[in-house]
Write a protein that holds these residues in place. Structure first.
Motif, PDB file in Angstrom:
ATOM      1  N   ARG A 130    -108.830  44.644  -8.063  1.00 15.05           N
ATOM      2  CA  ARG A 130    -109.481  43.357  -8.305  1.00 15.05           C
ATOM      3  C   ARG A 130    -110.872  43.585  -8.893  1.00 15.05           C
ATOM      4  NH1 ARG A 130    -110.046  44.536  -2.855  1.00 15.05           N
ATOM      5  NH2 ARG A 130    -112.201  44.496  -2.067  1.00 15.05           N
ATOM      6  N   LYS A 186    -113.169  40.704  -8.381  1.00 11.62           N
ATOM      7  CA  LYS A 186    -113.982  39.884  -7.485  1.00 11.62           C
ATOM      8  C   LYS A 186    -114.154  40.575  -6.133  1.00 11.62           C
ATOM      9  CE  LYS A 186    -112.391  35.600  -9.632  1.00 11.62           C
ATOM     10  NZ  LYS A 186    -111.575  34.374  -9.460  1.00 11.62           N
ATOM     11  N   GLU A 219    -102.237  42.838 -14.664  1.00 11.35           N
ATOM     12  CA  GLU A 219    -103.234  41.772 -14.575  1.00 11.35           C
ATOM     13  C   GLU A 219    -104.648  42.337 -14.523  1.00 11.35           C
ATOM     14  OE1 GLU A 219    -103.845  38.152 -11.548  1.00 11.35           O
ATOM     15  OE2 GLU A 219    -101.933  38.165 -12.604  1.00 11.35           O
ATOM     16  N   GLU A 251    -107.770  41.579 -17.134  1.00  6.08           N
ATOM     17  CA  GLU A 251    -109.101  41.133 -16.705  1.00  6.08           C
ATOM     18  C   GLU A 251    -110.187  42.077 -17.206  1.00  6.08           C
ATOM     19  OE1 GLU A 251    -108.305  40.960 -12.493  1.00  6.08           O
ATOM     20  OE2 GLU A 251    -108.274  38.778 -12.548  1.00  6.08           O
ATOM     21  N   GLU A 272    -104.567  39.801  -9.316  1.00  2.00           N
ATOM     22  CA  GLU A 272    -105.697  39.085  -8.705  1.00  2.00           C
ATOM     23  C   GLU A 272    -105.609  37.579  -8.920  1.00  2.00           C
ATOM     24  OE1 GLU A 272    -110.564  39.398  -8.412  1.00  2.00           O
ATOM     25  OE2 GLU A 272    -109.515  40.483 -10.010  1.00  2.00           O
ATOM     26  N   GLN A 273    -105.291  37.147 -10.126  1.00  2.00           N
ATOM     27  CA  GLN A 273    -105.209  35.716 -10.383  1.00  2.00           C
ATOM     28  C   GLN A 273    -104.081  35.081  -9.573  1.00  2.00           C
ATOM     29  OE1 GLN A 273    -107.529  34.060 -11.992  1.00  2.00           O
ATOM     30  NE2 GLN A 273    -108.545  36.032 -12.280  1.00  2.00           N
ATOM     31  N   SER A 274    -102.960  35.779  -9.471  1.00  2.00           N
ATOM     32  CA  SER A 274    -101.846  35.279  -8.671  1.00  2.00           C
ATOM     33  C   SER A 274    -102.250  35.149  -7.208  1.00  2.00           C
ATOM     34  CB  SER A 274    -100.638  36.212  -8.799  1.00  2.00           C
ATOM     35  OG  SER A 274    -100.212  36.307 -10.141  1.00  2.00           O
ATOM     36  N   HIS A 325    -105.320  34.630  -5.946  1.00  2.00           N
ATOM     37  CA  HIS A 325    -106.246  33.522  -5.717  1.00  2.00           C
ATOM     38  C   HIS A 325    -105.573  32.167  -5.904  1.00  2.00           C
ATOM     39  CE1 HIS A 325    -109.934  35.729  -4.864  1.00  2.00           C
ATOM     40  NE2 HIS A 325    -109.496  36.634  -5.727  1.00  2.00           N
ATOM     41  N   THR A 326    -104.581  32.098  -6.786  1.00  2.00           N
ATOM     42  CA  THR A 326    -103.810  30.864  -6.920  1.00  2.00           C
ATOM     43  C   THR A 326    -103.064  30.561  -5.632  1.00  2.00           C
ATOM     44  OG1 THR A 326    -103.547  31.132  -9.310  1.00  2.00           O
ATOM     45  CG2 THR A 326    -101.945  29.727  -8.186  1.00  2.00           C
ATOM     46  N   CYS A 375    -105.633  43.071  -4.334  1.00  2.00           N
ATOM     47  CA  CYS A 375    -105.770  42.043  -5.376  1.00  2.00           C
ATOM     48  C   CYS A 375    -106.701  40.929  -4.905  1.00  2.00           C
ATOM     49  CB  CYS A 375    -104.413  41.449  -5.729  1.00  2.00           C
ATOM     50  SG  CYS A 375    -103.229  42.657  -6.365  1.00  2.00           S
ATOM     51  N   CYS A 376    -106.892  40.824  -3.612  1.00  2.00           N
ATOM     52  CA  CYS A 376    -107.902  39.942  -3.031  1.00  2.00           C
ATOM     53  C   CYS A 376    -108.463  40.669  -1.824  1.00  2.00           C
ATOM     54  CB  CYS A 376    -107.319  38.591  -2.631  1.00  2.00           C
ATOM     55  SG  CYS A 376    -106.042  38.704  -1.349  1.00  2.00           S
TER      56      CYS A 376
END
Length: 417
Positions: free
Chosen positions: A13, A15, A65, A69, A202-204, A206-207, A245-246
């Motif tokens: 990630r 973030k 992903e 990014e 990561e986007q998956s 946070h979604t 990823c998070c």
């Protein structure tokens, strides 16, 4: 000009990645790297591949992903297969960099990788960042932490510790040093789905987290968390947490904001409680290290001997015990299993089939898309009575579990027909 390497491990990630942020602040040029270790392609001592297909696919999706990014920041991701020392020595020769930033992983194999690099003259800057709580702010020294989870939790709650605050978002990433990116590769194994439930990245992540809170699912977490079917009975954060990823801190912060907005309840507390269990298994590694990986664990007695015929029946879902077989077939088909079923099938393997707990732990490592070295080892030690639990093991009554959790045979029919 300072050139450094950022080694992505279980932190895929951008973030809330303190180690990556530290690298970005210190270096003029930064090479992001992921190493595909060959030992994960090898067979375990029990006769199956260490990293199964579902894990590979979820990892590949997460890396794709991450690469996207990084490219948005004008950077890229170098994926290299090989042993850690060999990979970084070759990179050092190409870009004249011996400074490596990375996440700290307090498990024996991962610690050995760092030690090999240091012995070869690399300057390693590891940062502990996978826990919800700050390891430096605990109300006890790590070597003196309570062995029993309840006592650990009570001390945390007494001192009103909730979570460490996530770091600010990255604003920029240093440019790449001169290197041929075209020679790097992704896994290219994205040929089957992971049971239709999870998409790595990561986007998956946070979604999913955002939707979980928007739908107010934390409110019912305590009532539903032991169910066996569906996406909503538990948080399903674990696959993305396992790959990094998070971060646990990001989830805990969002949970805290949710409680301020929507109110605290049993569900929100138990969601935090489970994140605390995750931290507990991590911090135990600072205290006990390699002892957690011996056949005896922290006990005085060896586990059961391995029987390949029994193991095949268990792992393939052909034991003749319908609930166990349903669970093991779900695991093999999807790479996922509810927490309740994980406990039930692990207990059955150890106590009913007299199986080797380490073989069971290795099978979970191979199959689970949310495999996490700390939690997997900690939970198998807990069930087998080889860890810190004073009860000395957690055998489950399968008939009772069947009646409690699948009385209408809905789960068993789903996976056995």
């Amino acid at each position: 000009m300072t050139t450094a390497i950022y080694w992505f491990r279980n932190d895929l990630r951008l973030k809330d990645n303190p180690s990556l942020m530290q690298a970005c602040m210190a270096a003029d040029q930064l090479l992001p790297v992921y190493v595909h270790l060959p030992n994960l392609e090898q067979e375990t001592p029990w006769g199956f591949q260490r990293m199964g297909q579902h894990r590979k696919i979820f990892l590949d999706q997460s890396l794709q992903e991450l690469r996207s990014e990084l490219r948005d920041f004008g950077s890229d991701l170098v994926e290299v297969p090989g042993d850690v020392l060999d990979v970084f020595e070759k990179l050092r020769a190409q870009i004249d960099a011996d400074v490596i930033y990375c996440e700290q992983i307090q498990a024996p194999e991962e610690l050995e990788q760092v030690a090999l690099l240091r012995n070869a003259g690399f300057k390693i800057n590891p940062v502990w960042q996978s826990s919800m709580l700050d390891s430096q702010s605990l109300p006890f020294q790590m070597q003196e932490m309570p062995d029993v989870f309840t006592q650990f939790r009570q001390q945390i709650e007494k001192n009103k510790f909730r979570f460490a605050y996530p770091v600010d978002h990255l604003k920029s990433i240093p440019p790449l040093p001169a290197i041929d990116i075209s020679s790097t590769q992704s896994l290219g194994r994205n040929t089957i789905s992971t049971g239709g439930k999870f998409q790595g990245g990561e986007q998956s992540a946070h979604t999913h987290i955002q939707q979980y809170f928007e739908r107010r699912l934390p409110d019912t977490y305590k009532q539903t968390r032991n169910q066996l079917i569906g996406m909503d009975y538990s948080s399903k954060f674990s696959p993305w947490l396992a790959q990094g990823c998070c971060s646990a801190r990001t989830i805990a912060k969002q949970l805290s904001e949710y409680e301020i907005c929507c109110g605290e309840n049993e569900g929100t507390y138990w969601l935090w409680f489970e994140l605390l269990w995750r931290d507990y298994f991590r911090f135990l590694h600072f205290k006990y290290g390699k002892k957690l990986y011996s056949p005896k664990g922290l006990s005085k007695h060896l586990g059961n001997e391995f029987d390949s015929e029994h193991f095949f029946k268990w792992s393939s879902g052909n034991t003749g015990e319908s609930l166990i077989d349903a669970g093991m077939r779900e695991l093999k088909k999807t790479g996922y299993l509810s927490n309740r079923m994980r406990q039930i099938v692990a207990s059955y393997w150890i106590y009913d089939m007299k199986g080797d707990w380490q073989a069971g732990a290795a099978w979970f490592e191979s199959q689970l898309i949310d495999y996490d070295v700390y939690s997997n080892q900690g939970n198998w030690l807990y069930i087998a009575g080889k860890g810190t639990d004073p009860r000395g093991g957690r055998p489950f009554n399968v008939a009772k579990q069947t009646l409690d959790h699948d009385p209408d045979e809905v789960y068993r029919k789903m996976w056995l027909t």
